[in-house]
Design a protein around this motif. Structure first.
Motif, PDB file in Angstrom:
ATOM      1  N   MET A 171       0.840  -1.195   0.000  1.00 43.63           N
ATOM      2  CA  MET A 171       0.000   0.000   0.000  1.00 43.63           C
ATOM      3  C   MET A 171       0.879   1.250   0.000  1.00 43.63           C
ATOM      4  N   PRO A 172       0.679   2.178  -0.949  1.00 48.00           N
ATOM      5  CA  PRO A 172       1.524   3.371  -1.013  1.00 48.00           C
ATOM      6  C   PRO A 172       1.147   4.470  -0.028  1.00 48.00           C
ATOM      7  N   VAL A 173      -0.107   4.484   0.424  1.00 48.37           N
ATOM      8  CA  VAL A 173      -0.572   5.596   1.252  1.00 48.37           C
ATOM      9  C   VAL A 173       0.203   5.733   2.567  1.00 48.37           C
ATOM     10  N   PRO A 174       0.431   4.660   3.342  1.00 46.27           N
ATOM     11  CA  PRO A 174       1.207   4.830   4.586  1.00 46.27           C
ATOM     12  C   PRO A 174       2.605   5.377   4.345  1.00 46.27           C
ATOM     13  N   TYR A 175       3.254   4.954   3.257  1.00 48.49           N
ATOM     14  CA  TYR A 175       4.594   5.469   2.943  1.00 48.49           C
ATOM     15  C   TYR A 175       4.527   6.963   2.619  1.00 48.49           C
ATOM     16  N   ALA A 176       3.510   7.355   1.844  1.00 53.48           N
ATOM     17  CA  ALA A 176       3.339   8.766   1.503  1.00 53.48           C
ATOM     18  C   ALA A 176       3.090   9.601   2.756  1.00 53.48           C
ATOM     19  N   LEU A 177       2.299   9.051   3.687  1.00 54.19           N
ATOM     20  CA  LEU A 177       1.994   9.738   4.940  1.00 54.19           C
ATOM     21  C   LEU A 177       3.273   9.976   5.745  1.00 54.19           C
ATOM     22  N   VAL A 178       4.042   8.920   5.964  1.00 56.31           N
ATOM     23  CA  VAL A 178       5.263   9.017   6.765  1.00 56.31           C
ATOM     24  C   VAL A 178       6.277   9.945   6.105  1.00 56.31           C
ATOM     25  N   LEU A 179       6.455   9.808   4.793  1.00 50.91           N
ATOM     26  CA  LEU A 179       7.420  10.643   4.081  1.00 50.91           C
ATOM     27  C   LEU A 179       7.011  12.113   4.127  1.00 50.91           C
ATOM     28  N   GLY A 180       5.711  12.383   3.967  1.00 52.70           N
ATOM     29  CA  GLY A 180       5.231  13.764   4.033  1.00 52.70           C
ATOM     30  C   GLY A 180       5.483  14.393   5.391  1.00 52.70           C
ATOM     31  N   ILE A 181       5.207  13.642   6.467  1.00 50.71           N
ATOM     32  CA  ILE A 181       5.462  14.140   7.825  1.00 50.71           C
ATOM     33  C   ILE A 181       6.959  14.358   8.043  1.00 50.71           C
ATOM     34  N   PHE A 182       7.767  13.397   7.580  1.00 46.70           N
ATOM     35  CA  PHE A 182       9.215  13.448   7.768  1.00 46.70           C
ATOM     36  C   PHE A 182       9.815  14.697   7.106  1.00 46.70           C
ATOM     37  N   LEU A 183       9.452  14.932   5.848  1.00 48.93           N
ATOM     38  CA  LEU A 183       9.989  16.089   5.137  1.00 48.93           C
ATOM     39  C   LEU A 183       9.443  17.402   5.698  1.00 48.93           C
ATOM     40  N   HIS A 184       8.213  17.363   6.206  1.00 49.88           N
ATOM     41  CA  HIS A 184       7.624  18.554   6.830  1.00 49.88           C
ATOM     42  C   HIS A 184       8.371  18.920   8.107  1.00 49.88           C
ATOM     43  N   VAL A 185       8.635  17.932   8.939  1.00 47.37           N
ATOM     44  CA  VAL A 185       9.330  18.180  10.209  1.00 47.37           C
ATOM     45  C   VAL A 185      10.741  18.710   9.969  1.00 47.37           C
ATOM     46  N   LEU A 186      11.403  18.173   8.956  1.00 53.58           N
ATOM     47  CA  LEU A 186      12.779  18.585   8.658  1.00 53.58           C
ATOM     48  C   LEU A 186      12.857  19.834   7.780  1.00 53.58           C
ATOM     49  N   HIS A 187      11.704  20.338   7.354  1.00 52.95           N
ATOM     50  CA  HIS A 187      11.628  21.536   6.496  1.00 52.95           C
ATOM     51  C   HIS A 187      12.458  21.355   5.223  1.00 52.95           C
ATOM     52  N   VAL A 188      12.335  20.189   4.610  1.00 51.50           N
ATOM     53  CA  VAL A 188      13.075  19.901   3.385  1.00 51.50           C
ATOM     54  C   VAL A 188      12.334  20.514   2.194  1.00 51.50           C
ATOM     55  N   PRO A 189      12.978  21.387   1.438  1.00 55.67           N
ATOM     56  CA  PRO A 189      12.297  21.988   0.271  1.00 55.67           C
ATOM     57  C   PRO A 189      12.181  20.982  -0.870  1.00 55.67           C
ATOM     58  N   LEU A 190      11.056  21.042  -1.569  1.00 58.69           N
ATOM     59  CA  LEU A 190      10.858  20.172  -2.722  1.00 58.69           C
ATOM     60  C   LEU A 190      11.183  20.931  -3.997  1.00 58.69           C
ATOM     61  N   PRO A 191      11.961  20.332  -4.898  1.00 56.59           N
ATOM     62  CA  PRO A 191      12.200  20.985  -6.200  1.00 56.59           C
ATOM     63  C   PRO A 191      10.901  21.052  -6.994  1.00 56.59           C
TER      64      PRO A 191
END
Length: 306
Positions: free
Chosen positions: A165-185
Protein backbone atom coordinates in the motif's frame (compact mmCIF):
# COMPACT_ATOMS: atom_id res chain seq x y z
CA UNK A 1 -27.23 27.07 5.86
CA UNK A 2 -28.49 23.62 4.94
CA UNK A 3 -29.46 24.74 1.45
CA UNK A 4 -26.02 26.32 0.96
CA UNK A 5 -24.25 23.15 2.11
CA UNK A 6 -26.46 21.03 -0.11
CA UNK A 7 -25.80 23.19 -3.18
CA UNK A 8 -22.10 23.97 -2.62
CA UNK A 9 -20.76 20.76 -1.05
CA UNK A 10 -23.08 17.76 -1.31
CA UNK A 11 -24.64 18.36 -4.74
CA UNK A 12 -21.28 18.84 -6.52
CA UNK A 13 -20.08 15.56 -5.02
CA UNK A 14 -23.09 13.63 -6.23
CA UNK A 15 -23.07 15.32 -9.65
CA UNK A 16 -19.58 13.90 -10.15
CA UNK A 17 -20.63 10.50 -8.78
CA UNK A 18 -23.62 10.58 -11.13
CA UNK A 19 -21.39 11.47 -14.09
CA UNK A 20 -19.11 8.54 -13.23
CA UNK A 21 -22.12 6.20 -13.07
CA UNK A 22 -23.45 7.49 -16.41
CA UNK A 23 -20.08 7.13 -18.08
CA UNK A 24 -19.79 3.59 -16.78
CA UNK A 25 -23.22 2.75 -18.21
CA UNK A 26 -22.34 4.20 -21.61
CA UNK A 27 -18.64 3.41 -22.04
CA UNK A 28 -17.96 0.49 -19.65
CA UNK A 29 -14.93 2.21 -18.14
CA UNK A 30 -11.83 0.24 -17.20
CA UNK A 31 -12.36 0.23 -13.42
CA UNK A 32 -9.14 -1.69 -12.84
CA UNK A 33 -7.07 1.09 -14.41
CA UNK A 34 -9.05 3.87 -12.74
CA UNK A 35 -8.64 2.25 -9.33
CA UNK A 36 -4.92 1.78 -9.86
CA UNK A 37 -4.44 5.43 -10.86
CA UNK A 38 -6.34 6.52 -7.74
CA UNK A 39 -4.72 4.06 -5.38
CA UNK A 40 -1.11 4.23 -6.54
CA UNK A 41 -0.70 7.84 -7.64
CA UNK A 42 -3.43 10.41 -7.01
CA UNK A 43 -4.33 9.45 -3.43
CA UNK A 44 -0.71 8.98 -2.24
CA UNK A 45 0.21 12.31 -3.87
CA UNK A 46 -2.69 14.05 -2.09
CA UNK A 47 -1.76 12.46 1.25
CA UNK A 48 1.91 13.39 0.84
CA UNK A 49 1.17 17.01 -0.07
CA UNK A 50 -1.41 17.34 2.72
CA UNK A 51 1.07 16.15 5.33
CA UNK A 52 3.99 18.10 3.80
CA UNK A 53 2.04 21.37 4.01
CA UNK A 54 0.31 20.42 7.27
CA UNK A 55 -0.24 22.83 10.13
CA UNK A 56 -0.93 19.88 12.46
CA UNK A 57 1.17 19.74 15.63
CA UNK A 58 2.52 16.53 17.11
CA UNK A 59 -0.05 16.82 19.89
CA UNK A 60 -2.92 17.13 17.44
CA UNK A 61 -1.58 14.21 15.41
CA UNK A 62 -1.63 12.06 18.53
CA UNK A 63 -5.14 13.26 19.33
CA UNK A 64 -6.39 12.26 15.86
CA UNK A 65 -4.87 8.79 16.26
CA UNK A 66 -6.48 8.47 19.70
CA UNK A 67 -9.84 9.67 18.34
CA UNK A 68 -9.74 7.16 15.51
CA UNK A 69 -8.65 4.28 17.72
CA UNK A 70 -11.50 4.90 20.18
CA UNK A 71 -13.96 5.49 17.35
CA UNK A 72 -13.37 2.17 15.58
CA UNK A 73 -13.16 0.26 18.88
CA UNK A 74 -16.60 1.52 19.95
CA UNK A 75 -18.01 0.65 16.52
CA UNK A 76 -16.48 -2.84 16.82
CA UNK A 77 -18.13 -3.31 20.23
CA UNK A 78 -21.52 -2.21 18.91
CA UNK A 79 -21.19 -4.36 15.80
CA UNK A 80 -20.18 -7.42 17.81
CA UNK A 81 -23.10 -7.01 20.22
CA UNK A 82 -25.61 -6.52 17.39
CA UNK A 83 -24.23 -9.44 15.36
CA UNK A 84 -24.43 -11.79 18.35
CA UNK A 85 -27.92 -10.64 19.30
CA UNK A 86 -29.09 -11.35 15.74
CA UNK A 87 -27.25 -14.70 15.75
CA UNK A 88 -25.29 -14.00 12.58
CA UNK A 89 -22.97 -16.81 11.41
CA UNK A 90 -19.24 -16.08 11.61
CA UNK A 91 -19.01 -15.06 7.94
CA UNK A 92 -21.84 -12.56 8.34
CA UNK A 93 -20.38 -11.19 11.59
CA UNK A 94 -17.15 -10.38 9.77
CA UNK A 95 -18.97 -8.74 6.85
CA UNK A 96 -21.24 -6.78 9.21
CA UNK A 97 -18.38 -5.37 11.30
CA UNK A 98 -16.43 -4.47 8.17
CA UNK A 99 -19.44 -2.60 6.79
CA UNK A 100 -19.63 -0.31 9.83
CA UNK A 101 -15.90 0.03 10.59
CA UNK A 102 -14.42 0.43 7.10
CA UNK A 103 -15.70 3.70 5.69
CA UNK A 104 -15.03 5.64 2.49
CA UNK A 105 -12.59 8.18 3.91
CA UNK A 106 -10.56 8.21 0.69
CA UNK A 107 -12.33 8.74 -2.62
CA UNK A 108 -15.38 10.20 -0.85
CA UNK A 109 -14.06 11.66 2.43
CA UNK A 110 -11.12 13.53 0.89
CA UNK A 111 -13.28 15.36 -1.69
CA UNK A 112 -15.91 16.21 0.94
CA UNK A 113 -13.18 17.60 3.20
CA UNK A 114 -11.69 19.63 0.33
CA UNK A 115 -15.07 21.16 -0.57
CA UNK A 116 -16.16 21.88 3.01
CA UNK A 117 -12.88 23.45 4.13
CA UNK A 118 -11.89 25.03 0.79
CA UNK A 119 -8.59 23.16 0.71
CA UNK A 120 -7.51 24.24 4.22
CA UNK A 121 -4.13 22.52 4.91
CA UNK A 122 -4.96 21.60 8.52
CA UNK A 123 -8.32 20.03 7.66
CA UNK A 124 -6.83 18.28 4.63
CA UNK A 125 -3.95 16.81 6.61
CA UNK A 126 -6.34 15.51 9.27
CA UNK A 127 -8.48 13.77 6.66
CA UNK A 128 -5.33 12.38 5.01
CA UNK A 129 -4.27 10.91 8.36
CA UNK A 130 -7.74 9.42 8.92
CA UNK A 131 -7.63 7.89 5.43
CA UNK A 132 -4.21 6.38 6.14
CA UNK A 133 -5.41 4.90 9.42
CA UNK A 134 -8.46 3.55 7.60
CA UNK A 135 -6.20 1.88 5.03
CA UNK A 136 -4.20 0.31 7.84
CA UNK A 137 -7.39 -0.99 9.46
CA UNK A 138 -8.72 -2.33 6.14
CA UNK A 139 -5.68 -4.43 5.35
CA UNK A 140 -5.16 -5.68 8.90
CA UNK A 141 -8.42 -6.12 10.80
CA UNK A 142 -10.63 -6.13 7.67
CA UNK A 143 -8.69 -8.95 6.03
CA UNK A 144 -8.04 -10.90 9.23
CA UNK A 145 -11.73 -10.82 10.18
CA UNK A 146 -12.78 -12.32 6.86
CA UNK A 147 -9.96 -14.85 6.76
CA UNK A 148 -10.76 -15.95 10.29
CA UNK A 149 -14.41 -16.38 9.34
CA UNK A 150 -13.53 -18.41 6.26
CA UNK A 151 -10.88 -20.47 8.11
CA UNK A 152 -8.63 -20.55 5.08
CA UNK A 153 -6.71 -17.29 5.04
CA UNK A 154 -3.14 -16.85 3.92
CA UNK A 155 -1.86 -14.29 6.43
CA UNK A 156 1.40 -13.94 4.53
CA UNK A 157 -0.55 -12.50 1.58
CA UNK A 158 -2.27 -10.08 3.97
CA UNK A 159 1.10 -8.77 5.20
CA UNK A 160 2.42 -8.49 1.66
CA UNK A 161 -0.75 -6.69 0.59
CA UNK A 162 -0.34 -4.16 3.38
CA UNK A 163 3.34 -3.56 2.57
CA UNK A 164 2.36 -2.82 -1.05
CA UNK A 165 0.00 0.00 0.00
CA UNK A 166 1.52 3.37 -1.01
CA UNK A 167 -0.57 5.60 1.25
CA UNK A 168 1.21 4.83 4.59
CA UNK A 169 4.59 5.47 2.94
CA UNK A 170 3.34 8.77 1.50
CA UNK A 171 1.99 9.74 4.94
CA UNK A 172 5.26 9.02 6.76
CA UNK A 173 7.42 10.64 4.08
CA UNK A 174 5.23 13.76 4.03
CA UNK A 175 5.46 14.14 7.83
CA UNK A 176 9.22 13.45 7.77
CA UNK A 177 9.99 16.09 5.14
CA UNK A 178 7.62 18.55 6.83
CA UNK A 179 9.33 18.18 10.21
CA UNK A 180 12.78 18.58 8.66
CA UNK A 181 11.63 21.54 6.50
CA UNK A 182 13.08 19.90 3.39
CA UNK A 183 12.30 21.99 0.27
CA UNK A 184 10.86 20.17 -2.72
CA UNK A 185 12.20 20.99 -6.20
CA UNK A 186 9.59 22.29 -8.61
CA UNK A 187 9.87 19.27 -10.93
CA UNK A 188 8.64 17.13 -7.99
CA UNK A 189 6.25 19.47 -6.18
CA UNK A 190 4.38 20.61 -9.32
CA UNK A 191 3.35 17.13 -10.57
CA UNK A 192 2.31 16.20 -7.04
CA UNK A 193 0.26 19.41 -6.82
CA UNK A 194 -1.44 18.62 -10.14
CA UNK A 195 -2.28 15.14 -8.83
CA UNK A 196 -3.63 16.56 -5.57
CA UNK A 197 -5.84 19.01 -7.45
CA UNK A 198 -7.28 16.20 -9.57
CA UNK A 199 -8.29 14.14 -6.54
CA UNK A 200 -11.85 15.42 -6.17
CA UNK A 201 -12.91 14.87 -9.78
CA UNK A 202 -11.10 11.60 -10.48
CA UNK A 203 -11.93 9.98 -7.13
CA UNK A 204 -15.65 10.78 -7.36
CA UNK A 205 -15.95 9.76 -11.02
CA UNK A 206 -14.30 6.46 -10.10
CA UNK A 207 -16.63 5.98 -7.13
CA UNK A 208 -19.65 6.56 -9.37
CA UNK A 209 -18.36 4.01 -11.87
CA UNK A 210 -17.72 1.48 -9.09
CA UNK A 211 -21.09 1.62 -7.34
CA UNK A 212 -23.23 1.47 -10.51
CA UNK A 213 -22.30 -2.18 -11.01
CA UNK A 214 -24.14 -3.18 -7.83
CA UNK A 215 -27.81 -4.21 -8.22
CA UNK A 216 -30.15 -2.39 -5.87
CA UNK A 217 -32.07 -4.56 -3.37
CA UNK A 218 -34.20 -3.08 -0.61
CA UNK A 219 -35.48 -6.07 1.37
CA UNK A 220 -32.68 -7.02 3.80
CA UNK A 221 -33.04 -5.88 7.42
CA UNK A 222 -29.35 -6.46 8.19
CA UNK A 223 -28.40 -3.89 5.56
CA UNK A 224 -30.54 -1.19 7.18
CA UNK A 225 -29.11 -1.98 10.60
CA UNK A 226 -25.64 -1.54 9.14
CA UNK A 227 -26.68 1.77 7.54
CA UNK A 228 -28.12 3.03 10.83
CA UNK A 229 -24.93 2.27 12.74
CA UNK A 230 -22.64 3.59 9.99
CA UNK A 231 -24.52 6.82 9.20
CA UNK A 232 -26.23 7.69 12.52
CA UNK A 233 -24.45 5.98 15.40
CA UNK A 234 -21.01 6.65 13.87
CA UNK A 235 -21.44 10.46 13.93
CA UNK A 236 -22.94 10.27 17.44
CA UNK A 237 -19.79 8.47 18.59
CA UNK A 238 -17.66 11.02 16.75
CA UNK A 239 -19.49 13.92 18.39
CA UNK A 240 -19.07 12.37 21.85
CA UNK A 241 -15.34 11.85 21.30
CA UNK A 242 -14.88 15.42 20.04
CA UNK A 243 -16.39 16.70 23.32
CA UNK A 244 -14.47 14.17 25.43
CA UNK A 245 -11.13 15.17 23.85
CA UNK A 246 -11.88 18.89 24.16
CA UNK A 247 -11.54 19.63 20.45
CA UNK A 248 -12.77 22.86 18.91
CA UNK A 249 -12.68 24.70 15.59
CA UNK A 250 -11.39 23.04 12.44
CA UNK A 251 -10.02 19.90 14.23
CA UNK A 252 -13.43 19.24 15.80
CA UNK A 253 -15.28 19.94 12.54
CA UNK A 254 -12.97 17.78 10.41
CA UNK A 255 -13.16 14.77 12.75
CA UNK A 256 -16.92 15.05 13.19
CA UNK A 257 -17.48 15.12 9.42
CA UNK A 258 -15.00 12.25 8.96
CA UNK A 259 -17.09 10.14 11.34
CA UNK A 260 -20.08 10.28 8.99
CA UNK A 261 -18.66 8.73 5.82
CA UNK A 262 -20.56 5.87 4.07
CA UNK A 263 -19.27 2.29 3.93
CA UNK A 264 -16.08 2.02 1.91
CA UNK A 265 -15.77 0.40 -1.50
CA UNK A 266 -12.99 -1.74 0.01
CA UNK A 267 -15.69 -3.46 2.07
CA UNK A 268 -17.15 -4.87 -1.12
CA UNK A 269 -13.76 -5.54 -2.69
CA UNK A 270 -12.68 -7.65 0.30
CA UNK A 271 -16.01 -9.49 0.36
CA UNK A 272 -15.68 -10.36 -3.33
CA UNK A 273 -12.00 -11.32 -3.02
CA UNK A 274 -12.70 -13.81 -0.22
CA UNK A 275 -16.25 -14.78 -1.29
CA UNK A 276 -17.62 -13.62 2.06
CA UNK A 277 -21.17 -12.16 1.87
CA UNK A 278 -20.44 -10.14 -1.31
CA UNK A 279 -24.09 -9.21 -1.89
CA UNK A 280 -24.48 -7.77 1.62
CA UNK A 281 -21.24 -5.81 1.29
CA UNK A 282 -22.19 -4.40 -2.13
CA UNK A 283 -25.60 -3.26 -0.89
CA UNK A 284 -24.17 -1.48 2.16
CA UNK A 285 -21.73 0.42 -0.05
CA UNK A 286 -24.39 1.49 -2.54
CA UNK A 287 -27.20 2.35 -0.12
CA UNK A 288 -24.99 4.06 2.49
CA UNK A 289 -23.58 6.29 -0.27
CA UNK A 290 -27.09 7.20 -1.46
CA UNK A 291 -28.47 7.86 2.04
CA UNK A 292 -25.37 9.90 2.85
CA UNK A 293 -26.83 12.73 0.77
CA UNK A 294 -29.11 13.45 3.73
CA UNK A 295 -26.88 12.52 6.67
CA UNK A 296 -23.71 14.31 5.52
CA UNK A 297 -25.69 17.49 4.86
CA UNK A 298 -26.98 17.48 8.43
CA UNK A 299 -23.58 16.55 9.82
CA UNK A 300 -21.79 19.41 8.02
CA UNK A 301 -24.44 21.80 9.37
CA UNK A 302 -23.84 20.49 12.89
CA UNK A 303 -20.05 20.70 12.50
CA UNK A 304 -20.27 24.40 11.61
CA UNK A 305 -21.47 25.05 15.19
CA UNK A 306 -18.17 23.90 16.71
Amino acid sequence: MIVTILLEVVLPVFVLIGCGSLMQRIFRLDLYTLSKINFYFITPAAVFMSMYHSDMSGTLLGTVVLFYGLYVFILWLIGTIVARSMKFPSSMRAAFNNSIMLDNSGNYGMPINALVFKGDPLAGSMQALIMSLQSLLTFTYGVIAIQGAKLKGNYRSMVIGFLKMPVPYALVLGIFLHVLHVPLPVFISQPLTYAQQSLVAVALLTLGAQIVKYPLRLYRLDIYISLFIRLIIGPVIGCGLVFALGLKGIPAQALLIASGMPSGVNTSILAEEYANEPDFAAQTVLLSTLFNVVTITGLISLAKMF
